[in-house]
Design an enzyme around this catalytic site. Structure first.
Site, PDB file in Angstrom:
ATOM      1  N   ASP A 149       0.650  -1.178   0.165  1.00 12.61           N
ATOM      2  CA  ASP A 149      -0.125   0.066  -0.052  1.00 12.61           C
ATOM      3  C   ASP A 149       0.798   1.338   0.009  1.00 12.61           C
ATOM      4  OD1 ASP A 149      -2.310  -1.474   0.060  1.00 12.61           O
ATOM      5  OD2 ASP A 149      -2.392  -1.678   2.044  1.00 12.61           O
ATOM      6  N   ARG A 163      -5.310   6.608  -1.112  1.00 13.39           N
ATOM      7  CA  ARG A 163      -3.803   6.621  -0.890  1.00 13.39           C
ATOM      8  C   ARG A 163      -3.158   7.597  -2.026  1.00 13.39           C
ATOM      9  NH1 ARG A 163      -3.243   3.401   3.328  1.00 13.39           N
ATOM     10  NH2 ARG A 163      -4.564   1.386   3.278  1.00 13.39           N
TER      11      ARG A 163
HETATM   12  C1  S3P Z   1      -5.461  -5.835   3.126  1.00 11.90           C
HETATM   13  C2  S3P Z   1      -4.218  -6.526   2.315  1.00 11.90           C
HETATM   14  C3  S3P Z   1      -3.620  -5.780   0.894  1.00 11.90           C
HETATM   15  C4  S3P Z   1      -3.709  -4.396   1.187  1.00 11.90           C
HETATM   16  C5  S3P Z   1      -5.129  -3.936   1.610  1.00 11.90           C
HETATM   17  C6  S3P Z   1      -5.460  -4.801   2.749  1.00 11.90           C
HETATM   18  C7  S3P Z   1      -5.779  -6.869   3.986  1.00 11.90           C
HETATM   19  O1  S3P Z   1      -4.315  -6.281  -0.088  1.00 11.90           O
HETATM   20  O2  S3P Z   1      -3.483  -3.970  -0.165  1.00 11.90           O
HETATM   21  O3  S3P Z   1      -5.251  -2.703   1.685  1.00 11.90           O
HETATM   22  O4  S3P Z   1      -6.108  -6.038   5.183  1.00 11.90           O
HETATM   23  O5  S3P Z   1      -5.699  -7.971   4.167  1.00 11.90           O
HETATM   24  P1  S3P Z   1      -3.861  -8.006  -0.708  1.00 11.90           P
HETATM   25  O6  S3P Z   1      -3.830  -8.876   0.320  1.00 11.90           O
HETATM   26  O7  S3P Z   1      -4.816  -8.376  -1.759  1.00 11.90           O
HETATM   27  O8  S3P Z   1      -2.615  -7.566  -1.459  1.00 11.90           O
END
Ligand code: S3P
Length: 442
Positions: A329, A402
Protein backbone atom coordinates in the site's frame (compact mmCIF):
# COMPACT_ATOMS: atom_id res chain seq x y z
CA UNK A 1 -15.74 6.11 -2.72
CA UNK A 2 -19.23 6.44 -4.08
CA UNK A 3 -18.83 10.14 -4.70
CA UNK A 4 -20.48 11.52 -7.80
CA UNK A 5 -18.25 13.99 -9.63
CA UNK A 6 -20.64 16.87 -8.92
CA UNK A 7 -19.87 16.50 -5.21
CA UNK A 8 -16.12 16.46 -5.60
CA UNK A 9 -14.67 19.79 -4.56
CA UNK A 10 -11.05 20.74 -5.17
CA UNK A 11 -8.94 21.36 -2.06
CA UNK A 12 -6.27 24.04 -2.20
CA UNK A 13 -2.85 22.64 -1.33
CA UNK A 14 -0.20 25.19 -0.41
CA UNK A 15 3.38 24.37 -1.30
CA UNK A 16 6.28 24.57 1.14
CA UNK A 17 6.37 24.61 4.94
CA UNK A 18 8.14 22.14 7.13
CA UNK A 19 6.29 19.51 9.20
CA UNK A 20 7.02 19.57 12.90
CA UNK A 21 5.47 17.82 15.89
CA UNK A 22 3.85 14.62 17.07
CA UNK A 23 1.10 12.71 15.36
CA UNK A 24 -0.85 9.61 16.34
CA UNK A 25 -2.04 7.80 13.23
CA UNK A 26 -5.44 6.04 13.36
CA UNK A 27 -5.87 2.34 13.99
CA UNK A 28 -4.59 -0.21 11.51
CA UNK A 29 -7.17 -0.83 8.80
CA UNK A 30 -6.38 -4.53 8.30
CA UNK A 31 -6.46 -5.27 12.02
CA UNK A 32 -9.68 -3.26 12.46
CA UNK A 33 -11.55 -5.32 9.84
CA UNK A 34 -10.35 -8.56 11.39
CA UNK A 35 -11.24 -7.54 14.95
CA UNK A 36 -14.82 -6.83 13.82
CA UNK A 37 -15.14 -10.01 11.74
CA UNK A 38 -13.56 -12.41 14.22
CA UNK A 39 -15.47 -10.77 17.07
CA UNK A 40 -18.72 -11.30 15.15
CA UNK A 41 -18.22 -15.06 14.77
CA UNK A 42 -16.97 -15.58 18.31
CA UNK A 43 -18.91 -16.51 21.37
CA UNK A 44 -19.28 -13.65 23.83
CA UNK A 45 -18.18 -10.07 23.73
CA UNK A 46 -15.19 -8.57 21.92
CA UNK A 47 -13.99 -5.11 23.00
CA UNK A 48 -11.92 -3.23 20.44
CA UNK A 49 -9.80 -0.29 21.49
CA UNK A 50 -8.39 1.98 18.78
CA UNK A 51 -10.54 0.62 15.94
CA UNK A 52 -10.10 2.73 12.81
CA UNK A 53 -13.22 4.95 12.60
CA UNK A 54 -13.08 5.22 8.81
CA UNK A 55 -15.27 4.30 5.85
CA UNK A 56 -13.72 0.88 5.16
CA UNK A 57 -14.12 -0.73 8.62
CA UNK A 58 -17.55 0.93 8.86
CA UNK A 59 -18.51 -0.99 5.69
CA UNK A 60 -17.49 -4.24 7.39
CA UNK A 61 -19.48 -3.32 10.51
CA UNK A 62 -22.56 -2.42 8.46
CA UNK A 63 -22.48 -5.78 6.65
CA UNK A 64 -22.17 -7.63 9.97
CA UNK A 65 -25.03 -5.62 11.49
CA UNK A 66 -27.20 -6.56 8.50
CA UNK A 67 -26.57 -10.19 9.47
CA UNK A 68 -27.74 -9.68 13.04
CA UNK A 69 -24.46 -8.84 14.80
CA UNK A 70 -24.82 -6.14 17.42
CA UNK A 71 -21.92 -3.66 17.19
CA UNK A 72 -21.74 -0.44 19.21
CA UNK A 73 -21.35 2.83 17.25
CA UNK A 74 -17.91 3.33 15.69
CA UNK A 75 -16.70 6.69 16.96
CA UNK A 76 -13.29 8.21 17.38
CA UNK A 77 -11.66 7.38 20.75
CA UNK A 78 -14.51 5.09 21.79
CA UNK A 79 -14.14 1.40 22.48
CA UNK A 80 -16.22 -0.67 20.07
CA UNK A 81 -18.12 -3.65 21.46
CA UNK A 82 -19.04 -6.58 19.20
CA UNK A 83 -21.57 -9.07 20.51
CA UNK A 84 -20.47 -12.29 18.85
CA UNK A 85 -23.09 -14.65 17.41
CA UNK A 86 -20.81 -17.68 17.03
CA UNK A 87 -19.70 -19.45 13.86
CA UNK A 88 -23.19 -20.50 12.84
CA UNK A 89 -25.08 -17.47 14.10
CA UNK A 90 -24.96 -15.08 11.12
CA UNK A 91 -28.49 -14.41 9.83
CA UNK A 92 -29.47 -14.35 6.19
CA UNK A 93 -29.70 -10.60 5.44
CA UNK A 94 -32.89 -9.18 3.95
CA UNK A 95 -30.97 -7.07 1.50
CA UNK A 96 -27.75 -6.76 -0.45
CA UNK A 97 -24.58 -6.37 1.66
CA UNK A 98 -22.77 -3.19 0.58
CA UNK A 99 -18.99 -3.18 1.01
CA UNK A 100 -18.48 0.40 -0.26
CA UNK A 101 -14.90 0.90 -1.44
CA UNK A 102 -13.47 -1.88 0.70
CA UNK A 103 -11.80 -4.88 -0.95
CA UNK A 104 -10.93 -6.31 2.45
CA UNK A 105 -14.61 -6.25 3.50
CA UNK A 106 -15.79 -7.99 0.34
CA UNK A 107 -13.11 -10.67 0.19
CA UNK A 108 -13.06 -11.57 3.88
CA UNK A 109 -16.85 -11.53 4.21
CA UNK A 110 -17.06 -13.78 1.17
CA UNK A 111 -14.88 -16.29 3.00
CA UNK A 112 -17.15 -16.04 5.99
CA UNK A 113 -20.42 -16.53 4.09
CA UNK A 114 -19.66 -19.43 1.78
CA UNK A 115 -19.90 -21.86 4.69
CA UNK A 116 -23.20 -20.50 6.09
CA UNK A 117 -25.35 -23.48 5.12
CA UNK A 118 -28.65 -22.87 3.30
CA UNK A 119 -28.34 -19.10 3.49
CA UNK A 120 -28.24 -16.72 0.54
CA UNK A 121 -26.22 -13.50 0.33
CA UNK A 122 -25.47 -10.85 -2.26
CA UNK A 123 -22.37 -8.66 -1.92
CA UNK A 124 -21.81 -5.46 -3.82
CA UNK A 125 -19.60 -2.37 -3.70
CA UNK A 126 -18.97 1.03 -5.26
CA UNK A 127 -17.73 1.50 -8.84
CA UNK A 128 -14.13 0.83 -7.94
CA UNK A 129 -14.85 -2.32 -5.91
CA UNK A 130 -17.28 -3.72 -8.49
CA UNK A 131 -14.41 -3.77 -10.96
CA UNK A 132 -11.83 -5.46 -8.76
CA UNK A 133 -11.05 -9.16 -9.29
CA UNK A 134 -12.90 -11.58 -7.05
CA UNK A 135 -12.12 -14.86 -8.84
CA UNK A 136 -8.85 -14.95 -6.91
CA UNK A 137 -11.03 -15.63 -3.85
CA UNK A 138 -14.07 -17.41 -5.28
CA UNK A 139 -12.02 -19.87 -7.36
CA UNK A 140 -10.01 -21.37 -4.46
CA UNK A 141 -13.15 -21.25 -2.29
CA UNK A 142 -14.87 -23.44 -4.90
CA UNK A 143 -12.21 -26.11 -4.22
CA UNK A 144 -13.81 -26.29 -0.77
CA UNK A 145 -17.29 -26.69 -2.29
CA UNK A 146 -18.34 -23.03 -2.22
CA UNK A 147 -21.03 -21.64 -4.53
CA UNK A 148 -20.30 -18.10 -5.67
CA UNK A 149 -21.59 -16.40 -8.81
CA UNK A 150 -20.98 -12.97 -10.23
CA UNK A 151 -20.43 -10.97 -13.41
CA UNK A 152 -17.73 -12.20 -15.80
CA UNK A 153 -17.88 -15.80 -14.59
CA UNK A 154 -17.81 -14.80 -10.97
CA UNK A 155 -14.97 -12.29 -11.19
CA UNK A 156 -16.90 -9.12 -10.45
CA UNK A 157 -19.50 -8.01 -7.93
CA UNK A 158 -22.38 -8.14 -7.36
CA UNK A 159 -21.56 -11.61 -6.04
CA UNK A 160 -24.26 -14.10 -5.10
CA UNK A 161 -23.38 -16.67 -2.47
CA UNK A 162 -25.35 -19.79 -1.64
CA UNK A 163 -23.97 -21.06 1.67
CA UNK A 164 -22.88 -24.72 1.63
CA UNK A 165 -21.29 -27.31 3.87
CA UNK A 166 -17.63 -26.93 2.91
CA UNK A 167 -14.84 -29.51 2.90
CA UNK A 168 -11.23 -28.85 3.84
CA UNK A 169 -8.64 -28.71 1.06
CA UNK A 170 -4.98 -28.00 0.39
CA UNK A 171 -4.92 -24.79 -1.59
CA UNK A 172 -2.01 -23.00 -3.22
CA UNK A 173 -2.91 -19.36 -3.86
CA UNK A 174 -1.64 -17.73 -7.06
CA UNK A 175 -0.90 -14.32 -5.48
CA UNK A 176 0.57 -13.32 -2.14
CA UNK A 177 -2.62 -11.65 -0.94
CA UNK A 178 -3.64 -11.45 2.70
CA UNK A 179 -7.21 -10.87 1.59
CA UNK A 180 -7.29 -14.16 -0.34
CA UNK A 181 -5.50 -16.05 2.43
CA UNK A 182 -7.80 -14.65 5.12
CA UNK A 183 -10.95 -15.49 3.14
CA UNK A 184 -9.79 -19.11 2.89
CA UNK A 185 -8.90 -19.29 6.59
CA UNK A 186 -12.35 -17.95 7.49
CA UNK A 187 -14.07 -20.50 5.24
CA UNK A 188 -11.88 -23.23 6.76
CA UNK A 189 -13.28 -22.55 10.23
CA UNK A 190 -16.63 -24.11 9.31
CA UNK A 191 -15.33 -26.76 6.87
CA UNK A 192 -15.26 -30.50 7.41
CA UNK A 193 -11.62 -31.60 7.67
CA UNK A 194 -8.43 -29.56 7.70
CA UNK A 195 -7.56 -26.80 5.26
CA UNK A 196 -4.01 -25.77 4.38
CA UNK A 197 -3.33 -22.50 2.56
CA UNK A 198 0.03 -22.15 0.84
CA UNK A 199 1.03 -18.70 -0.42
CA UNK A 200 3.71 -17.99 -3.04
CA UNK A 201 5.21 -15.45 -0.61
CA UNK A 202 4.30 -14.19 2.86
CA UNK A 203 1.49 -11.66 2.92
CA UNK A 204 0.54 -9.76 6.09
CA UNK A 205 -0.20 -12.21 8.90
CA UNK A 206 -2.70 -10.31 11.07
CA UNK A 207 -5.36 -12.98 10.51
CA UNK A 208 -3.12 -15.79 11.69
CA UNK A 209 -2.09 -13.87 14.82
CA UNK A 210 -5.61 -12.81 15.70
CA UNK A 211 -7.35 -16.08 14.88
CA UNK A 212 -4.95 -17.88 17.24
CA UNK A 213 -5.70 -15.32 19.95
CA UNK A 214 -9.44 -15.94 19.49
CA UNK A 215 -8.80 -19.68 20.00
CA UNK A 216 -8.79 -21.06 16.44
CA UNK A 217 -6.96 -24.32 15.90
CA UNK A 218 -4.39 -22.91 13.50
CA UNK A 219 -0.88 -24.16 12.78
CA UNK A 220 1.90 -22.53 10.81
CA UNK A 221 4.43 -24.89 9.24
CA UNK A 222 6.10 -25.93 6.00
CA UNK A 223 9.02 -24.31 4.27
CA UNK A 224 9.56 -20.83 5.75
CA UNK A 225 6.22 -21.05 7.55
CA UNK A 226 4.21 -20.74 4.36
CA UNK A 227 1.74 -23.54 5.14
CA UNK A 228 -1.14 -22.34 7.28
CA UNK A 229 -3.46 -25.08 8.47
CA UNK A 230 -6.84 -24.66 10.11
CA UNK A 231 -8.23 -27.76 11.81
CA UNK A 232 -11.97 -28.14 12.29
CA UNK A 233 -13.85 -27.80 15.53
CA UNK A 234 -12.54 -24.45 16.75
CA UNK A 235 -14.77 -22.36 18.96
CA UNK A 236 -13.72 -18.71 18.91
CA UNK A 237 -14.05 -16.77 22.15
CA UNK A 238 -14.51 -12.99 22.37
CA UNK A 239 -11.32 -11.05 23.17
CA UNK A 240 -10.08 -7.61 24.20
CA UNK A 241 -8.22 -6.21 21.20
CA UNK A 242 -6.08 -3.10 21.08
CA UNK A 243 -5.49 -1.94 17.50
CA UNK A 244 -2.08 -0.34 16.86
CA UNK A 245 -1.65 2.66 14.57
CA UNK A 246 -1.53 1.92 10.85
CA UNK A 247 2.00 1.92 9.38
CA UNK A 248 0.45 2.54 5.95
CA UNK A 249 -1.00 5.82 7.27
CA UNK A 250 2.27 6.59 9.07
CA UNK A 251 4.17 6.20 5.79
CA UNK A 252 2.89 9.59 4.53
CA UNK A 253 4.52 11.32 7.51
CA UNK A 254 7.63 9.13 7.29
CA UNK A 255 8.27 10.19 3.69
CA UNK A 256 7.20 13.80 4.28
CA UNK A 257 9.45 14.09 7.35
CA UNK A 258 12.41 12.57 5.52
CA UNK A 259 12.05 14.80 2.43
CA UNK A 260 10.66 18.18 3.45
CA UNK A 261 13.48 20.51 4.52
CA UNK A 262 13.45 21.36 8.23
CA UNK A 263 10.90 18.67 9.19
CA UNK A 264 10.97 16.70 12.41
CA UNK A 265 8.06 14.37 13.20
CA UNK A 266 7.35 11.84 15.91
CA UNK A 267 4.73 9.25 14.93
CA UNK A 268 3.34 7.50 17.96
CA UNK A 269 1.96 4.00 18.40
CA UNK A 270 2.79 2.56 14.96
CA UNK A 271 2.24 -1.15 14.23
CA UNK A 272 5.58 -2.75 13.35
CA UNK A 273 4.48 -6.21 12.26
CA UNK A 274 7.41 -7.47 10.11
CA UNK A 275 5.02 -8.38 7.29
CA UNK A 276 4.20 -4.65 7.01
CA UNK A 277 7.50 -2.84 7.54
CA UNK A 278 8.85 -2.80 3.96
CA UNK A 279 8.61 1.02 4.02
CA UNK A 280 11.18 1.11 6.85
CA UNK A 281 13.51 -1.12 4.77
CA UNK A 282 13.21 1.35 1.88
CA UNK A 283 13.83 4.36 4.15
CA UNK A 284 17.00 2.56 5.29
CA UNK A 285 18.05 2.15 1.64
CA UNK A 286 17.45 5.87 1.20
CA UNK A 287 19.65 6.46 4.29
CA UNK A 288 16.86 8.51 5.81
CA UNK A 289 17.12 9.69 9.40
CA UNK A 290 14.70 7.36 11.20
CA UNK A 291 14.67 6.10 14.77
CA UNK A 292 12.29 3.58 16.34
CA UNK A 293 11.78 3.97 20.07
CA UNK A 294 9.57 2.63 22.81
CA UNK A 295 9.14 -0.79 21.17
CA UNK A 296 6.46 -2.89 22.79
CA UNK A 297 3.93 -5.63 22.14
CA UNK A 298 0.20 -4.91 22.11
CA UNK A 299 -2.28 -7.80 21.89
CA UNK A 300 0.05 -9.90 19.77
CA UNK A 301 1.35 -7.15 17.46
CA UNK A 302 4.70 -5.31 17.75
CA UNK A 303 4.35 -1.55 18.13
CA UNK A 304 6.71 1.43 18.50
CA UNK A 305 7.08 5.19 18.07
CA UNK A 306 9.03 6.47 15.07
CA UNK A 307 11.09 9.67 14.89
CA UNK A 308 11.93 11.02 11.46
CA UNK A 309 14.13 14.03 10.69
CA UNK A 310 14.75 15.67 7.32
CA UNK A 311 18.03 14.85 5.62
CA UNK A 312 19.42 16.32 2.42
CA UNK A 313 20.07 14.21 -0.71
CA UNK A 314 18.50 10.86 0.11
CA UNK A 315 19.69 7.86 -1.90
CA UNK A 316 17.45 6.40 -4.63
CA UNK A 317 15.83 3.04 -3.93
CA UNK A 318 15.06 -0.26 -5.64
CA UNK A 319 11.91 -2.15 -4.78
CA UNK A 320 11.29 -5.58 -6.29
CA UNK A 321 8.84 -8.48 -6.14
CA UNK A 322 10.36 -9.85 -2.93
CA UNK A 323 9.51 -6.82 -0.79
CA UNK A 324 6.22 -5.82 -2.49
CA UNK A 325 3.89 -7.73 -0.11
CA UNK A 326 5.49 -5.89 2.83
CA UNK A 327 4.79 -2.45 1.33
CA UNK A 328 1.96 -3.10 -1.11
CA UNK A 329 0.00 0.00 0.00
CA UNK A 330 3.05 2.28 0.16
CA UNK A 331 3.89 2.38 -3.58
CA UNK A 332 1.93 5.63 -4.21
CA UNK A 333 3.88 7.56 -1.55
CA UNK A 334 7.14 5.88 -2.64
CA UNK A 335 6.52 7.10 -6.18
CA UNK A 336 6.48 10.63 -4.73
CA UNK A 337 9.64 9.93 -2.70
CA UNK A 338 11.47 8.74 -5.84
CA UNK A 339 11.06 12.17 -7.47
CA UNK A 340 13.20 13.75 -4.73
CA UNK A 341 15.93 11.13 -4.18
CA UNK A 342 19.39 11.66 -5.57
CA UNK A 343 19.27 9.34 -8.63
CA UNK A 344 16.93 6.90 -10.35
CA UNK A 345 14.55 4.79 -8.24
CA UNK A 346 13.02 1.63 -9.63
CA UNK A 347 9.91 -0.30 -8.63
CA UNK A 348 9.32 -3.73 -10.21
CA UNK A 349 7.12 -6.77 -9.46
CA UNK A 350 4.24 -4.46 -8.54
CA UNK A 351 1.55 -5.42 -11.08
CA UNK A 352 -0.86 -6.03 -8.15
CA UNK A 353 -1.05 -2.24 -7.88
CA UNK A 354 -3.15 -2.26 -11.04
CA UNK A 355 -6.04 -3.96 -9.21
CA UNK A 356 -6.17 -1.83 -6.07
CA UNK A 357 -8.80 0.87 -5.46
CA UNK A 358 -7.50 2.33 -8.75
CA UNK A 359 -4.71 1.29 -11.10
CA UNK A 360 -2.19 2.98 -8.84
CA UNK A 361 0.75 2.69 -11.25
CA UNK A 362 -1.22 4.50 -13.96
CA UNK A 363 -2.84 7.04 -11.65
CA UNK A 364 0.35 8.06 -9.85
CA UNK A 365 2.19 8.36 -13.16
CA UNK A 366 -0.60 10.49 -14.64
CA UNK A 367 -0.89 12.79 -11.64
CA UNK A 368 2.84 13.23 -10.99
CA UNK A 369 3.39 13.99 -14.69
CA UNK A 370 0.93 16.88 -14.30
CA UNK A 371 3.46 18.25 -11.79
CA UNK A 372 6.26 17.83 -14.31
CA UNK A 373 7.70 14.59 -12.90
CA UNK A 374 9.92 12.38 -14.99
CA UNK A 375 8.28 9.06 -14.19
CA UNK A 376 7.93 6.10 -16.50
CA UNK A 377 5.23 3.47 -16.13
CA UNK A 378 5.92 -0.21 -16.87
CA UNK A 379 3.60 -3.18 -16.84
CA UNK A 380 4.80 -4.13 -13.34
CA UNK A 381 6.33 -0.97 -11.94
CA UNK A 382 7.78 2.49 -12.26
CA UNK A 383 11.10 4.13 -13.04
CA UNK A 384 11.43 7.50 -11.35
CA UNK A 385 14.03 10.12 -12.07
CA UNK A 386 15.18 11.79 -8.84
CA UNK A 387 16.31 15.33 -7.93
CA UNK A 388 13.37 16.83 -9.76
CA UNK A 389 11.53 20.08 -9.35
CA UNK A 390 7.80 19.41 -9.26
CA UNK A 391 5.39 22.25 -9.96
CA UNK A 392 1.99 22.93 -8.44
CA UNK A 393 -0.84 21.58 -10.63
CA UNK A 394 -4.55 20.81 -10.67
CA UNK A 395 -4.52 17.25 -9.33
CA UNK A 396 -7.12 14.54 -8.88
CA UNK A 397 -7.16 11.61 -6.44
CA UNK A 398 -9.25 9.75 -9.04
CA UNK A 399 -11.23 8.58 -5.93
CA UNK A 400 -8.26 6.72 -4.38
CA UNK A 401 -7.50 7.46 -0.72
CA UNK A 402 -3.78 6.64 -0.88
CA UNK A 403 -3.37 8.67 -4.08
CA UNK A 404 -5.04 11.68 -2.38
CA UNK A 405 -2.65 11.57 0.58
CA UNK A 406 0.44 10.92 -1.59
CA UNK A 407 -0.40 13.91 -3.80
CA UNK A 408 -0.84 16.07 -0.71
CA UNK A 409 2.78 15.31 0.27
CA UNK A 410 3.97 15.85 -3.33
CA UNK A 411 2.31 19.26 -3.40
CA UNK A 412 4.11 20.34 -0.20
CA UNK A 413 7.36 19.60 -2.01
CA UNK A 414 6.35 21.36 -5.24
CA UNK A 415 7.05 24.89 -6.40
CA UNK A 416 3.74 26.75 -6.48
CA UNK A 417 0.39 25.76 -5.02
CA UNK A 418 -1.83 22.91 -6.23
CA UNK A 419 -5.46 21.94 -6.07
CA UNK A 420 -6.71 18.42 -5.41
CA UNK A 421 -10.07 17.08 -6.55
CA UNK A 422 -11.43 14.19 -4.55
CA UNK A 423 -9.38 14.95 -1.43
CA UNK A 424 -12.22 13.53 0.69
CA UNK A 425 -11.19 10.03 -0.48
CA UNK A 426 -8.68 10.12 2.41
CA UNK A 427 -11.52 9.24 4.79
CA UNK A 428 -11.55 5.68 3.47
CA UNK A 429 -8.52 4.97 5.69
CA UNK A 430 -7.46 8.21 7.43
CA UNK A 431 -10.34 10.63 8.20
CA UNK A 432 -8.10 13.01 10.19
CA UNK A 433 -5.39 13.21 7.53
CA UNK A 434 -6.12 16.82 6.54
CA UNK A 435 -6.36 18.09 10.12
CA UNK A 436 -3.15 16.23 11.06
CA UNK A 437 -1.42 17.83 8.07
CA UNK A 438 -2.61 21.29 9.15
CA UNK A 439 -1.42 20.65 12.72
CA UNK A 440 2.05 19.48 11.63
CA UNK A 441 2.41 22.45 9.29
CA UNK A 442 1.55 25.16 11.79
C1 S3P B 1 -5.16 -6.01 3.06
C2 S3P B 1 -4.28 -6.62 2.24
C3 S3P B 1 -3.64 -5.98 1.08
C4 S3P B 1 -3.74 -4.46 1.14
C5 S3P B 1 -5.09 -3.99 1.57
C6 S3P B 1 -5.48 -4.58 2.91
C7 S3P B 1 -5.77 -6.78 4.15
O1 S3P B 1 -4.27 -6.43 -0.10
O2 S3P B 1 -3.42 -3.90 -0.11
O3 S3P B 1 -5.10 -2.57 1.68
O4 S3P B 1 -6.30 -6.19 5.09
O5 S3P B 1 -5.73 -8.02 4.08
P1 S3P B 1 -3.85 -7.83 -0.76
O6 S3P B 1 -3.81 -8.79 0.33
O7 S3P B 1 -4.89 -8.17 -1.76
O8 S3P B 1 -2.51 -7.57 -1.37
Amino acid sequence: MTTSSSHITARKLLSGGRLIGEVRVPGDKSISHRALLFGAISEGKTAIDGLLPAEDPISTAECLRAMGVEISPIKKSEKVIVHGVGLEGLKEPENVLHCGNSGTSMRLILGLLVGCKNKHFVLTGDNSLSNRPMLRVSKPLKLMGAEVNGRSNGNYAPLAVQGKKLRGAIIGTPVASAQVKSALLLAALSAEGSTTVIEPAHSRDHSERMLKAFGANLEIGGEMGRHITVKPGSVLKGQNIVVPGDISSASFWLIAGALIPGSKIRIENVGLNPTRTGILEVLKQMEACIEIVNKRNITGEPVGDINVIYKNQLKPFTVNEEIIPRLIDEIPILSVAGCFCDGISRITGASELRVKETDRLAVMTRQLKLMGANIEEHQDGLTIQGSQTLYGANLDSETDHRVAMSLAIASLLAQGDSTLRGSEAASVSYPDFWSHLAKLRS
